[in-house]
Motif scaffolding. Sequence first.
Motif, PDB file in Angstrom:
ATOM      1  N   GLN A   9      48.261  79.368 138.963  1.00 33.23           N
ATOM      2  CA  GLN A   9      48.172  78.074 139.840  1.00 33.23           C
ATOM      3  C   GLN A   9      48.839  76.904 138.988  1.00 33.23           C
ATOM      4  O   GLN A   9      49.348  76.144 139.802  1.00 33.23           O
ATOM      5  N   GLU A  10      49.166  76.790 137.647  1.00 32.74           N
ATOM      6  CA  GLU A  10      49.609  75.823 137.226  1.00 32.74           C
ATOM      7  C   GLU A  10      51.166  75.950 137.256  1.00 32.74           C
ATOM      8  O   GLU A  10      51.813  74.859 137.562  1.00 32.74           O
ATOM      9  N   GLU A  11      51.804  77.050 137.575  1.00 27.05           N
ATOM     10  CA  GLU A  11      53.127  77.426 137.821  1.00 27.05           C
ATOM     11  C   GLU A  11      53.455  76.872 139.094  1.00 27.05           C
ATOM     12  O   GLU A  11      54.597  76.126 139.498  1.00 27.05           O
ATOM     13  N   ALA A  12      52.297  77.166 140.009  1.00 24.82           N
ATOM     14  CA  ALA A  12      52.594  76.842 141.585  1.00 24.82           C
ATOM     15  C   ALA A  12      52.616  75.188 141.819  1.00 24.82           C
ATOM     16  O   ALA A  12      53.182  74.805 142.407  1.00 24.82           O
ATOM     17  N   LEU A  13      51.584  74.669 140.935  1.00 24.45           N
ATOM     18  CA  LEU A  13      51.260  73.284 141.184  1.00 24.45           C
ATOM     19  C   LEU A  13      52.295  72.527 140.759  1.00 24.45           C
ATOM     20  O   LEU A  13      52.864  71.367 141.283  1.00 24.45           O
ATOM     21  N   SER A  14      53.133  72.750 139.399  1.00 24.68           N
ATOM     22  CA  SER A  14      54.071  72.056 138.863  1.00 24.68           C
ATOM     23  C   SER A  14      55.325  72.301 139.677  1.00 24.68           C
ATOM     24  O   SER A  14      56.301  71.257 139.473  1.00 24.68           O
ATOM     25  N   LEU A  15      55.659  73.225 140.233  1.00 20.96           N
ATOM     26  CA  LEU A  15      57.075  73.550 140.861  1.00 20.96           C
ATOM     27  C   LEU A  15      57.056  73.503 142.495  1.00 20.96           C
ATOM     28  O   LEU A  15      58.277  73.003 142.867  1.00 20.96           O
ATOM     29  N   ALA A  16      56.026  73.663 143.039  1.00 17.56           N
ATOM     30  CA  ALA A  16      56.285  73.802 144.358  1.00 17.56           C
ATOM     31  C   ALA A  16      56.096  72.391 145.219  1.00 17.56           C
ATOM     32  O   ALA A  16      55.433  71.644 144.792  1.00 17.56           O
ATOM     33  N   ASP A  17      56.830  72.161 146.156  1.00 20.46           N
ATOM     34  CA  ASP A  17      56.646  71.237 147.299  1.00 20.46           C
ATOM     35  C   ASP A  17      55.518  71.470 147.884  1.00 20.46           C
ATOM     36  O   ASP A  17      54.473  70.476 148.243  1.00 20.46           O
ATOM     37  N   ARG A  18      55.341  72.487 148.542  1.00 22.60           N
ATOM     38  CA  ARG A  18      53.891  73.004 149.192  1.00 22.60           C
ATOM     39  C   ARG A  18      53.429  74.276 148.705  1.00 22.60           C
ATOM     40  O   ARG A  18      54.488  74.995 148.067  1.00 22.60           O
ATOM     41  N   ILE A  19      52.221  74.631 148.774  1.00 23.58           N
ATOM     42  CA  ILE A  19      51.524  75.756 148.131  1.00 23.58           C
ATOM     43  C   ILE A  19      50.917  76.595 149.565  1.00 23.58           C
ATOM     44  O   ILE A  19      50.076  75.748 150.148  1.00 23.58           O
ATOM     45  N   ALA A  20      51.197  77.857 149.594  1.00 26.88           N
ATOM     46  CA  ALA A  20      50.514  78.493 150.518  1.00 26.88           C
ATOM     47  C   ALA A  20      49.526  79.648 149.457  1.00 26.88           C
ATOM     48  O   ALA A  20      49.749  80.195 148.915  1.00 26.88           O
ATOM     49  N   VAL A  21      48.161  79.388 149.745  1.00 24.16           N
ATOM     50  CA  VAL A  21      47.122  80.000 148.983  1.00 24.16           C
ATOM     51  C   VAL A  21      46.830  81.290 149.787  1.00 24.16           C
ATOM     52  O   VAL A  21      46.237  81.190 150.808  1.00 24.16           O
ATOM     53  N   MET A  22      46.983  82.526 149.419  1.00 24.44           N
ATOM     54  CA  MET A  22      46.543  83.831 149.918  1.00 24.44           C
ATOM     55  C   MET A  22      45.451  84.383 149.459  1.00 24.44           C
ATOM     56  O   MET A  22      45.493  84.406 148.135  1.00 24.44           O
ATOM     57  N   LYS A  23      44.923  85.170 150.241  1.00 25.11           N
ATOM     58  CA  LYS A  23      43.752  86.113 149.893  1.00 25.11           C
ATOM     59  C   LYS A  23      43.490  87.181 151.144  1.00 25.11           C
ATOM     60  O   LYS A  23      43.686  86.926 152.052  1.00 25.11           O
ATOM     61  N   ASP A  24      43.504  88.310 150.617  1.00 24.50           N
ATOM     62  CA  ASP A  24      43.465  89.647 151.525  1.00 24.50           C
ATOM     63  C   ASP A  24      44.606  89.620 152.617  1.00 24.50           C
ATOM     64  O   ASP A  24      44.042  89.904 153.614  1.00 24.50           O
ATOM     65  N   GLY A  25      45.794  89.174 152.153  1.00 25.10           N
ATOM     66  CA  GLY A  25      46.665  89.329 153.248  1.00 25.10           C
ATOM     67  C   GLY A  25      46.694  88.100 154.329  1.00 25.10           C
ATOM     68  O   GLY A  25      47.555  88.257 155.297  1.00 25.10           O
ATOM     69  N   VAL A  26      45.982  86.981 154.006  1.00 23.24           N
ATOM     70  CA  VAL A  26      45.912  85.864 154.970  1.00 23.24           C
ATOM     71  C   VAL A  26      45.954  84.532 154.110  1.00 23.24           C
ATOM     72  O   VAL A  26      45.566  84.705 153.085  1.00 23.24           O
ATOM     73  N   ILE A  27      46.706  83.617 154.624  1.00 22.84           N
ATOM     74  CA  ILE A  27      46.839  82.281 154.070  1.00 22.84           C
ATOM     75  C   ILE A  27      45.376  81.408 154.378  1.00 22.84           C
ATOM     76  O   ILE A  27      45.152  81.364 155.414  1.00 22.84           O
ATOM     77  N   GLN A  28      44.971  81.106 153.362  1.00 27.71           N
ATOM     78  CA  GLN A  28      43.698  80.463 153.352  1.00 27.71           C
ATOM     79  C   GLN A  28      43.881  78.952 153.443  1.00 27.71           C
ATOM     80  O   GLN A  28      43.225  78.273 154.211  1.00 27.71           O
ATOM     81  N   GLN A  29      45.119  78.154 152.890  1.00 30.39           N
ATOM     82  CA  GLN A  29      45.438  76.973 152.992  1.00 30.39           C
ATOM     83  C   GLN A  29      46.860  76.558 152.620  1.00 30.39           C
ATOM     84  O   GLN A  29      47.251  77.311 151.679  1.00 30.39           O
ATOM     85  N   LEU A  30      47.463  75.650 153.448  1.00 23.03           N
ATOM     86  CA  LEU A  30      48.825  75.539 153.181  1.00 23.03           C
ATOM     87  C   LEU A  30      48.828  73.935 153.102  1.00 23.03           C
ATOM     88  O   LEU A  30      48.462  73.380 153.909  1.00 23.03           O
ATOM     89  N   GLY A  31      49.566  73.475 151.958  1.00 27.35           N
ATOM     90  CA  GLY A  31      49.579  71.732 151.655  1.00 27.35           C
ATOM     91  C   GLY A  31      50.318  71.625 150.514  1.00 27.35           C
ATOM     92  O   GLY A  31      50.702  72.505 149.914  1.00 27.35           O
ATOM     93  N   THR A  32      50.621  70.243 150.297  1.00 23.73           N
ATOM     94  CA  THR A  32      51.057  70.077 149.132  1.00 23.73           C
ATOM     95  C   THR A  32      50.155  70.364 147.989  1.00 23.73           C
ATOM     96  O   THR A  32      48.944  70.512 148.057  1.00 23.73           O
ATOM     97  N   PRO A  33      50.870  70.438 146.651  1.00 22.29           N
ATOM     98  CA  PRO A  33      49.855  70.515 145.442  1.00 22.29           C
ATOM     99  C   PRO A  33      48.581  69.600 145.708  1.00 22.29           C
ATOM    100  O   PRO A  33      47.553  69.842 144.966  1.00 22.29           O
ATOM    101  N   TYR A  34      48.757  68.296 145.863  1.00 19.52           N
ATOM    102  CA  TYR A  34      47.719  67.343 146.058  1.00 19.52           C
ATOM    103  C   TYR A  34      46.410  67.731 146.902  1.00 19.52           C
ATOM    104  O   TYR A  34      45.382  67.382 146.717  1.00 19.52           O
ATOM    105  N   GLU A  35      47.135  67.909 148.238  1.00 20.95           N
ATOM    106  CA  GLU A  35      46.099  68.373 149.244  1.00 20.95           C
ATOM    107  C   GLU A  35      45.393  69.579 148.739  1.00 20.95           C
ATOM    108  O   GLU A  35      44.092  69.580 149.041  1.00 20.95           O
ATOM    109  N   ILE A  36      45.939  70.702 148.129  1.00 17.50           N
ATOM    110  CA  ILE A  36      45.347  71.918 147.753  1.00 17.50           C
ATOM    111  C   ILE A  36      44.451  71.592 146.770  1.00 17.50           C
ATOM    112  O   ILE A  36      43.096  72.082 146.787  1.00 17.50           O
TER     113      ILE A  36
END
Length: 359
Positions: free
Chosen positions: A200-227
């Motif tokens: 998660q540190e890698e994603a938060l520092s690099l990404a413009d937006r993050i899609a958090v996945m669990k069991d093949g489904v996106i749980q949340q899509l947003g900016t690092p701050y929103e997530i």
Amino acid sequence: MTELELRDLRKTYRARGRPGVDAVRGLDLGLRSGELLGLLGPSGCGKSTTLRMIAGLESVTGGDILVGGASVVERPAQQRNIGVAFENYALYPPLSVAENLAFGLKARGRKARGDVDRKVKEIAERVGLTDLLGARPAGLSSGQKQRVSLARALIREPDVLLLDEPLSHLDAAQRDTTRRELKRIQKDLGHTTILVTHDQEEALSLADRIAVMKDGVIQQLGTPYEIYDSPVNVFVADFVGEPAITLLPGIAGADGRARLSDSVRIALPVPVQEGREVVVGIRPEDVRLTAEEGLPARVVAHEPLLESGLATLALDGVERHLVVLTDPEVRLAHDERVRVAADLEHTHVFDAETGEALR
């Protein structure tokens, strides 16, 4: 630069005589041109399978993949112009760095020898490999191998760049350095990029937006701050953040507070029906030690980390411990009695049954 869109993308693995396993379940996702999206989740959540379907390395069970508005789902991998930097580098041991970089261009036969050499020199300078062009992979460090893998993906001038756990084999120092280089290169070149990672540190520092996945489904899509600041459910809240969020089960009362134990009640930031079972989420940096008012607690452990401290506290009658980020000058003794107060504005409340955030 090119847009990327996934429409109802699905992948089911089937074995004869056994029920199918849904690895990716109806993924809908759109990337803007030049955007870096972090696909974040635990092992087995479907993120690498998604990347492989985009690259054409895995067949698609259902849905569509559009690059620049055109479907590529029926095209073989070599016709998609998608660059991939693999987790295990996938370099050719007998070839030098320069030969590894040139291999794909020569195999496609689209450039003259002089053009290939020029492209190799250009990308090597961009990624910091000029002094290593004559070396072979066996003599490179993990960080250098990762840069070669990235350069090989970039040299083909891809419409979309896919990075599969690019920093997972690096030590802490190399990871920090390579992460900064990766962000610089991606912004300089402007490739539409998906970064697959469980870090998660890698994603938060690099990404413009993050899609958090669990069991093949996106749980949340947003900016690092929103997530980080507004997780939509318990899974996202718990998965993103280091040190991890404290999740405390309780029952909402008529006074706008949740009862965590017979003696501990905590204010809720949103109205919740009396008697409803909830989970209260508090991040370590959103709790402070207080001199008088606050929840009574006992110090279980205190870790002085120089720049800050990390205290693990037991609230009276509450089974789960509360983790608190303290000022560097604070010193706490084992079993010392303290009081703490949570920042109401940054306290999260989730339904105990569904795990969904209550707004």
